[in-house]
Design an enzyme around this catalytic site. Structure first.
Site, mmCIF file in Angstrom:
data_model
loop_
_atom_site.group_PDB
_atom_site.id
_atom_site.type_symbol
_atom_site.label_atom_id
_atom_site.label_comp_id
_atom_site.label_asym_id
_atom_site.label_seq_id
_atom_site.Cartn_x
_atom_site.Cartn_y
_atom_site.Cartn_z
ATOM 1 C CG ASN A 194 -1.542 1.302 1.521
ATOM 2 O OD1 ASN A 194 -2.470 1.733 0.855
ATOM 3 N ND2 ASN A 194 -0.990 2.002 2.500
ATOM 4 C CB SER B 296 -4.593 5.088 -8.355
ATOM 5 O OG SER B 296 -5.287 6.303 -8.509
ATOM 6 C CE1 TYR C 10 -0.103 8.072 -6.676
ATOM 7 C CE2 TYR C 10 -1.965 8.248 -8.175
ATOM 8 C CZ TYR C 10 -1.437 7.850 -6.963
ATOM 9 O OH TYR C 10 -2.246 7.228 -6.040
ATOM 10 C CB SER D 73 4.047 4.898 -10.487
ATOM 11 O OG SER D 73 2.988 5.460 -9.720
ATOM 12 C CE LYS D 74 -0.435 4.417 -6.681
ATOM 13 N NZ LYS D 74 -0.139 3.514 -5.547
ATOM 14 C CB ILE E 45 -8.988 8.210 -0.278
ATOM 15 C CG1 ILE E 45 -9.401 7.150 -1.330
ATOM 16 C CG2 ILE E 45 -9.335 7.725 1.125
ATOM 17 C CD1 ILE E 45 -10.865 6.823 -1.383
HETATM 18 N N1 LIG Z 1 -5.526 9.211 -1.075
HETATM 19 C C1 LIG Z 1 -5.947 8.996 -2.299
HETATM 20 O O1 LIG Z 1 -6.745 9.776 -2.841
HETATM 21 C C2 LIG Z 1 -5.497 7.767 -3.064
HETATM 22 C C3 LIG Z 1 -6.167 7.479 -4.258
HETATM 23 C C4 LIG Z 1 -5.767 6.368 -5.003
HETATM 24 C C5 LIG Z 1 -4.719 5.585 -4.572
HETATM 25 N N2 LIG Z 1 -4.069 5.902 -3.394
HETATM 26 C C6 LIG Z 1 -2.934 5.037 -3.011
HETATM 27 O O2 LIG Z 1 -3.165 4.467 -1.746
HETATM 28 C C7 LIG Z 1 -1.907 4.279 -1.079
HETATM 29 C C8 LIG Z 1 -1.967 4.908 0.292
HETATM 30 O O3 LIG Z 1 -2.199 6.293 0.113
HETATM 31 P P1 LIG Z 1 -2.651 7.285 1.286
HETATM 32 O O4 LIG Z 1 -3.582 8.241 0.660
HETATM 33 O O5 LIG Z 1 -3.037 6.521 2.480
HETATM 34 O O6 LIG Z 1 -1.259 8.067 1.493
HETATM 35 P P2 LIG Z 1 -0.534 8.637 2.795
HETATM 36 O O7 LIG Z 1 -1.536 8.969 3.844
HETATM 37 O O8 LIG Z 1 0.361 9.692 2.303
HETATM 38 O O9 LIG Z 1 0.316 7.387 3.288
HETATM 39 C C9 LIG Z 1 1.371 6.879 2.521
HETATM 40 C C10 LIG Z 1 2.077 5.801 3.321
HETATM 41 O O10 LIG Z 1 3.198 5.322 2.560
HETATM 42 C C11 LIG Z 1 4.327 5.237 3.420
HETATM 43 N N3 LIG Z 1 5.569 5.393 2.676
HETATM 44 C C12 LIG Z 1 5.895 6.368 1.787
HETATM 45 N N4 LIG Z 1 7.142 6.221 1.353
HETATM 46 C C13 LIG Z 1 7.635 5.112 1.968
HETATM 47 C C14 LIG Z 1 8.885 4.437 1.935
HETATM 48 N N5 LIG Z 1 9.915 4.865 1.182
HETATM 49 N N6 LIG Z 1 9.041 3.332 2.704
HETATM 50 C C15 LIG Z 1 8.036 2.881 3.474
HETATM 51 N N7 LIG Z 1 6.837 3.483 3.558
HETATM 52 C C16 LIG Z 1 6.636 4.590 2.811
HETATM 53 C C17 LIG Z 1 4.108 6.361 4.425
HETATM 54 O O11 LIG Z 1 4.760 6.089 5.656
HETATM 55 P P3 LIG Z 1 6.052 6.852 6.234
HETATM 56 O O12 LIG Z 1 6.031 8.257 5.732
HETATM 57 O O13 LIG Z 1 5.891 6.709 7.706
HETATM 58 O O14 LIG Z 1 7.174 6.039 5.712
HETATM 59 C C18 LIG Z 1 2.602 6.293 4.648
HETATM 60 O O15 LIG Z 1 2.295 5.371 5.652
HETATM 61 C C19 LIG Z 1 -0.846 4.857 -1.982
HETATM 62 O O16 LIG Z 1 -0.245 3.831 -2.743
HETATM 63 C C20 LIG Z 1 -1.633 5.795 -2.882
HETATM 64 O O17 LIG Z 1 -1.014 5.995 -4.110
HETATM 65 C C21 LIG Z 1 -4.444 6.964 -2.637
#
Ligand SMILES: NC(=O)c1ccc[n+]([C@@H]2O[C@H](COP(=O)([O-])OP(=O)(O)OC[C@H]3O[C@@H](n4cnc5c(N)ncnc54)[C@H](OP(=O)(O)O)[C@@H]3O)[C@@H](O)[C@H]2O)c1
Lengths: 76, 248
Positions: free
Chosen positions: B88, B140, B154, B157-158, B187
């Site tokens: 994730n 995504s 982005y 990558s997805k 989200i």
């Molecule tokens: N929010 C949206 O609208 C949305 C929509 C579609 C898809 N997504 C996908 O859902 C996933 C989660 O997104 P989110 O919205 O929950 O994002 P978020 O709140 O920014 O969380 C991202 C997470 O990734 C971790 N991370 C980032 N770089 C890392 C690294 N180098 N090593 C280990 N952990 C790492 C961060 O932890 P640390 O900083 O503590 O390492 C954090 O826990 C992502 O893949 C995102 O692309 C999100």
């Protein structure tokens, strides 16, 4: 950083608008060519050239190019 | 009363990116469904906040930067056999084409595409999956079902991880391992609250959602739970849209 240089970099994000349209007083969001992509380009240009992370709301809050210049300056 | 085909009772599940947003909600909800979760991320303080909210016991937390090979090796060595893996962790950066640069592109591909591939590959090689394990990728709608201005890095990558998910689903089927992705629309997490978009942009964007709001992290977690549970036993290679109807 200098206002004139900022205006040139700002103007470079446009393709259709004539360079003469860009002055400190220009209300840039009223330009025909202004779009959400231009907004993203301005944010990216400022990040790359001035290492300042502008927010979408900074663009909303600036009316003229000088307004935006002052915001960037204050964040440096 | 106890009938629950979505139960994760006793399932050992590794969740990356569990210190924030979707990963955090997924860890908490999975624990409530009976899973033993192993949570990982870089930020210790925020990972501890997630850990404190887990229900039940037998959970584990591991600080690791997935882009550092030594951290990845240490993570693999410290985990037991898994019934579930949620790939994730992810990052985003919005830049119009002409501002694409090697540093940002490599960083995005590294975290969003390469690390889930390597984590999955290492787990397979070290025989870390139990029979009937389920792997879920946070993909995504962006790059798979739709595209938006300035998000090409982005989106590629997805799309890449979505394609990998399908290849893995085919290849791992003979081990009984299933692979699927969740494909969320916007989200409400720190990922979309980086300030690139103004309040006005946000209002206009929400208008595009038939359900007239952005999603909550739990709403993605519930999709992930379905894909981890035996309720989806005959589901593999699916990209599950969870998007408030934005791609309709
Ligand atoms: N929010 C949206 O609208 C949305 C929509 C579609 C898809 N997504 C996908 O859902 C996933 C989660 O997104 P989110 O919205 O929950 O994002 P978020 O709140 O920014 O969380 C991202 C997470 O990734 C971790 N991370 C980032 N770089 C890392 C690294 N180098 N090593 C280990 N952990 C790492 C961060 O932890 P640390 O900083 O503590 O390492 C954090 O826990 C992502 O893949 C995102 O692309 C999100």
């Amino acid at each position: 950083m200098e206002l004139q240089e900022f205006i040139e970099k700002f103007a470079a994000q446009f393709d259709e608008t004539d360079a003469s349209a860009f002055t400190p007083e220009t209300e840039f969001k009223a330009l025909d060519e202004w779009s959400s992509l231009t907004a993203l380009s301005i944010i990216s240009m400022v990040d790359e050239e001035y290492e300042v992370l502008l927010k979408g709301n900074d663009i909303v809050n600036a009316e003229t190019i000088d307004d935006l210049y002052q915001i960037v300056k204050s964040k440096r | 009363m106890s009938y629950n085909p979505f139960s994760l009772d006793g399932k050992i599940t590794l969740i990356t990116g569990a210190s924030s947003g979707i990963g955090q909600a997924t860890a908490i909800e999975c624990s409530k469904m009976g899973a033993k979760v192993i949570i990982t991320a870089r930020n210790e303080e925020r990972l501890n906040e997630t850990f404190a909210q887990l229900e039940g016991d037998g959970h584990q937390k591991i600080i690791a930067d997935l882009t550092i090979p030594e951290d990845l090796d240490r993570l693999i060595e410290s985990i037991p056999q898994l019934d579930g893996l949620v790939n994730n962790a992810g990052v985003i950066k919005t830049l119009p084409l002409k501002f694409i640069n090697e540093h940002d592109l490599i960083n995005i591909l590294n975290i969003n595409t390469f690390t889930p591939v390597f984590l999955t590959q290492r787990c397979i090689k070290k025989k870390k999956f139990s029979k009937k394990a389920s792997i879920v990728f946070s993909s995504s709608v962006g790059g798979v079902y739709k595209v938006s201005l300035g998000n090409s890095m982005y989106e590629m990558s997805k799309n890449a991880i979505d394609a990998f998910m399908r290849s893995a689903a085919l290849e791992l089927a003979h081990n009984g391992i299933r692979c699927n992705s969740v494909n969320p629309g916007m989200i409400e997490t720190p990922l979309i609250h980086r300030g690139t978009y103004s309040e006005e942009d946000r209002r206009k964007d929400i208008e595009k959602y038939p359900l007239k709001k952005y999603g909550q992290p739990q709403e993605v977690a519930f999709g992930i739970i379905y894909l981890l549970s035996d309720a989806s036993a005959w589901v593999t290679g699916t990209s599950l849209k969870i998007d408030g109807g934005v791609t309709l």
